[in-house]
Design a protein around this motif. Structure first.
Motif, mmCIF file in Angstrom:
data_model
loop_
_atom_site.group_PDB
_atom_site.id
_atom_site.type_symbol
_atom_site.label_atom_id
_atom_site.label_comp_id
_atom_site.label_asym_id
_atom_site.label_seq_id
_atom_site.Cartn_x
_atom_site.Cartn_y
_atom_site.Cartn_z
ATOM 1 N N GLN A 30 -2.052 10.712 -8.002
ATOM 2 C CA GLN A 30 -2.692 11.270 -6.822
ATOM 3 C C GLN A 30 -3.281 12.652 -7.099
ATOM 4 O O GLN A 30 -4.251 13.050 -6.489
ATOM 5 N N PRO A 88 -8.685 11.159 -3.503
ATOM 6 C CA PRO A 88 -8.658 10.479 -2.208
ATOM 7 C C PRO A 88 -7.916 9.140 -2.317
ATOM 8 O O PRO A 88 -7.833 8.561 -3.406
ATOM 9 N N GLU A 89 -7.397 8.658 -1.192
ATOM 10 C CA GLU A 89 -6.636 7.402 -1.208
ATOM 11 C C GLU A 89 -7.482 6.235 -1.703
ATOM 12 O O GLU A 89 -6.964 5.317 -2.316
ATOM 13 N N LYS A 90 -8.787 6.265 -1.442
ATOM 14 C CA LYS A 90 -9.664 5.189 -1.924
ATOM 15 C C LYS A 90 -9.658 5.114 -3.448
ATOM 16 O O LYS A 90 -9.709 4.035 -4.021
ATOM 17 N N LYS A 91 -9.623 6.252 -4.100
ATOM 18 C CA LYS A 91 -9.597 6.301 -5.570
ATOM 19 C C LYS A 91 -8.294 5.703 -6.091
ATOM 20 O O LYS A 91 -8.287 4.958 -7.072
ATOM 21 N N SER A 111 0.827 -1.205 0.000
ATOM 22 C CA SER A 111 0.000 0.000 0.000
ATOM 23 C C SER A 111 0.860 1.254 0.000
ATOM 24 O O SER A 111 0.531 2.234 -0.656
ATOM 25 N N ASP A 161 -6.382 3.526 -4.440
ATOM 26 C CA ASP A 161 -6.423 2.101 -4.123
ATOM 27 C C ASP A 161 -7.304 1.348 -5.114
ATOM 28 O O ASP A 161 -7.025 0.205 -5.460
ATOM 29 N N ALA A 162 -8.369 1.997 -5.583
ATOM 30 C CA ALA A 162 -9.273 1.360 -6.542
ATOM 31 C C ALA A 162 -8.566 1.051 -7.855
ATOM 32 O O ALA A 162 -8.919 0.088 -8.541
ATOM 33 N N SER A 163 -7.569 1.835 -8.224
ATOM 34 C CA SER A 163 -6.867 1.569 -9.478
ATOM 35 C C SER A 163 -6.139 0.227 -9.426
ATOM 36 O O SER A 163 -5.882 -0.384 -10.462
ATOM 37 N N ARG A 164 -5.833 -0.234 -8.244
ATOM 38 C CA ARG A 164 -5.220 -1.562 -8.090
ATOM 39 C C ARG A 164 -6.192 -2.650 -8.548
ATOM 40 O O ARG A 164 -5.822 -3.583 -9.243
#
Length: 160
Positions: A73, A81-84, A27, A86-89
């Protein structure tokens, strides 16, 4: 300590340092890659992170080994946001070709392959569900069969 930092220290000192496995390191590296301003800088960072490890694996058959493209970012003056990020993963539809299996894009049957063939260093587009995800040296990667690659992409930031 990130893979890039370990690589830098190794090149400076010639010593590999053993360190405990940090389950959060993937992460952390996801956020590092998200700080790259463009796909070219992300490509350089991925190859730097995997420089020593890439020769430790040989893919078999017609598989293509890719590093998942991570959404930047910052887009313009907007911070994602970090969720966005992380979603690219999970939802990532583009990846950087790191390695090709020996028979990837080589067809010898009734249906010969025609057209451009991706090479190491190209960005490709695929359906996220067609690829199997795994972590490799702190980088999110996927393996995909060659016939499931949809396109060679010049700028993965345009695909969503």
């Amino acid at each position: 300590m990130t893979a890039a930092t370990r690589l830098k220290e190794y090149r400076e000192t010639g010593e590999k340092k053993a360190e405990p496995v940090n389950k959060g390191s993937l992460s952390a590296n996801l956020l590092e890659l998200a700080q790259c301003e463009n796909p070219e800088s992300q490509k350089k960072m991925i190859f730097a992170m995997l420089a020593d490890a890439i020769g430790q694996m040989d893919f078999l058959g017609s598989r293509v080994f890719v590093a998942t493209y991570i959404t930047p970012q910052k887009k313009g003056s907007i911070w994602m946001p970090e969720k966005k990020i992380d979603a690219s993963r999970f939802e990532g539809k583009c990846g950087l070709v790191l390695m090709l299996g020996p028979s990837a894009f080589k067809y010898d049957g009734a249906w010969p392959y025609e057209g451009p063939k991706p090479k190491v260093g190209d960005w490709i587009q695929y359906r996220a569900s067609d690829a199997r995800e795994f972590g490799f040296c702190d980088v999110y990667c996927r393996e995909i069969e060659d016939h499931l690659v949809k396109a060679i992409v010049k700028d993965p930031s345009k695909i969503w």
